[in-house]
Design an enzyme around this catalytic site. Structure first.
Site, mmCIF file in Angstrom:
data_model
loop_
_atom_site.group_PDB
_atom_site.id
_atom_site.type_symbol
_atom_site.label_atom_id
_atom_site.label_comp_id
_atom_site.label_asym_id
_atom_site.label_seq_id
_atom_site.Cartn_x
_atom_site.Cartn_y
_atom_site.Cartn_z
ATOM 1 N N SER A 110 32.956 -4.035 16.068
ATOM 2 C CA SER A 110 32.002 -4.190 17.162
ATOM 3 C C SER A 110 31.170 -2.905 17.302
ATOM 4 C CB SER A 110 32.747 -4.563 18.447
ATOM 5 O OG SER A 110 31.878 -5.105 19.401
ATOM 6 N N ASP A 250 31.213 -16.007 16.467
ATOM 7 C CA ASP A 250 31.142 -14.618 16.923
ATOM 8 C C ASP A 250 29.961 -14.384 17.864
ATOM 9 O OD1 ASP A 250 31.422 -11.802 17.002
ATOM 10 O OD2 ASP A 250 31.957 -11.729 14.868
ATOM 11 N N HIS A 277 34.951 -13.266 17.700
ATOM 12 C CA HIS A 277 34.723 -11.820 17.577
ATOM 13 C C HIS A 277 35.934 -11.047 17.056
ATOM 14 C CE1 HIS A 277 32.155 -8.406 18.363
ATOM 15 N NE2 HIS A 277 32.964 -7.861 19.239
#
Length: 304
Positions: A110, A250, A277
């Site tokens: 991320s 995602d 995610h």
């Protein structure tokens, strides 16, 4: 089950401390995999599953970025303190303090994926390989895609979110309950949420200083200092074999991830069809298979 650490502690960073955990032997001869968590303002906990790679003899290093977890908390610091350069300097410092700066791999998830991309673009001589997981290449792209994803939420849910965002009441229980619709669809599709993920989630809740300052009140309402930040301009400078990971559902949509694929010279993109995610939690067996395949291929690529 994750492996017990072989070492953990803190290292000095400026006048602060960075907490770290090592699983495996840093002197094994294999480049350690340094795991850079998301947020910003999260912790290493939700990525502990990567310690499974140490069963193959792969050393794994986790750390908590300054501002949360086991590292120094600084709730009184303002936006001028919490910068991308601060976290780049912290990563450089950790590599030096652990004496691995001449031979290492990076895994960034991320926000951590953007951070390691920026680090790699400076072409540090000791970097051997790079994994960018579930990361956008640009926050402006991210914000555009958030509008697309939010449009698919039940209308009453998005209306609740918009009402609180306009009123500045994003700390209310009603906003948090509406947030969960998005999180369960695009952040973690597992029910119940895994313990490691909840540990990091509560760490942000307990000290949201960094997250609120740099990101904002939620994944999809980015109003912090990162809202205009992008690494698209430096992706072409990344000179190591790179693996890009994302999930079919995602929040880091293909639109936000594609610049990594299109701009990094030596890159492979793997999409996890049953994940959002957090594919390392949602499809752990396939995730480890993909990671092991990459780690085996990196030395071959370098020799070639």
């Amino acid at each position: 089950m994750t492996l017990a650490p072989s070492a953990k502690g803190t290292v000095p960073f400026r006048e602060y401390r960075t907490w770290y955990r090592v699983t495996g032997d840093l002197r094994s001869g294999r480049p350690p995999l340094v795991v850079v968590h998301g947020g910003p303002g999260s912790t290493h906990d939700y990525l502990l599953g990567l310690t499974e790679l140490a069963r193959d003899g792969q050393p794994v290093v986790h750390y908590d970025q300054i501002g949360n977890g086991g590292s120094s908390h600084l709730p009184g610091r303002g936006a001028d303190f919490w910068t991308v350069d601060l976290f780049l300097d912290e990563l450089d410092n950790l590599l030096q303090r652990l004496d691995i700066a001449d031979n290492y791999l990076l895994f960034g998830q991320s926000w951590g994926g953007m951070l390691v991309a920026k680090h790699a673009a400076s072409r540090p001589p000791g970097l051997r390989g790079l994994v960018i997981a579930n990361a956008p290449a640009s926050y402006p792209l991210w914000l555009r895609e958030m509008k697309v994803l939010r449009a698919d939420l039940p209308p009453e849910v998005n209306e609740t979110l918009l009402r609180h965002e306009a009123a500045g009441t994003t700390g209310t229980d009603e906003y948090h309950e509406a947030m969960r619709w998005f999180y369960e669809k695009h952040v973690c599709r597992l029910k119940p949420w895994p313990r490691d993920y909840m540990a990091s989630f509560y760490e942000i809740y307990n000290d949201p200083t960094v997250y609120y300052t740099m990101n904002g009140p939620s994944e999809f309402h980015v109003i912090g200092t990162l809202r205009d930040w992008s690494v698209e301009d430096c992706c072409a400078d990344i000179a190591v074999p790179t693996l890009v990971l994302s999930g079919r559902y995602d929040e880091a949509t293909p639109v936000t991830v594609r610049p990594f694929h299109d701009l990094i010279p030596d890159v492979r993109w793997e999409i996890f069809e049953e994940s959002s995610h957090l594919p390392h939690l949602e499809e752990p067996e396939l995730f480890l298979e993909v990671m092991r395949d990459y780690l085996v291929r990196v030395p071959e690529t370098l020799r070639g």
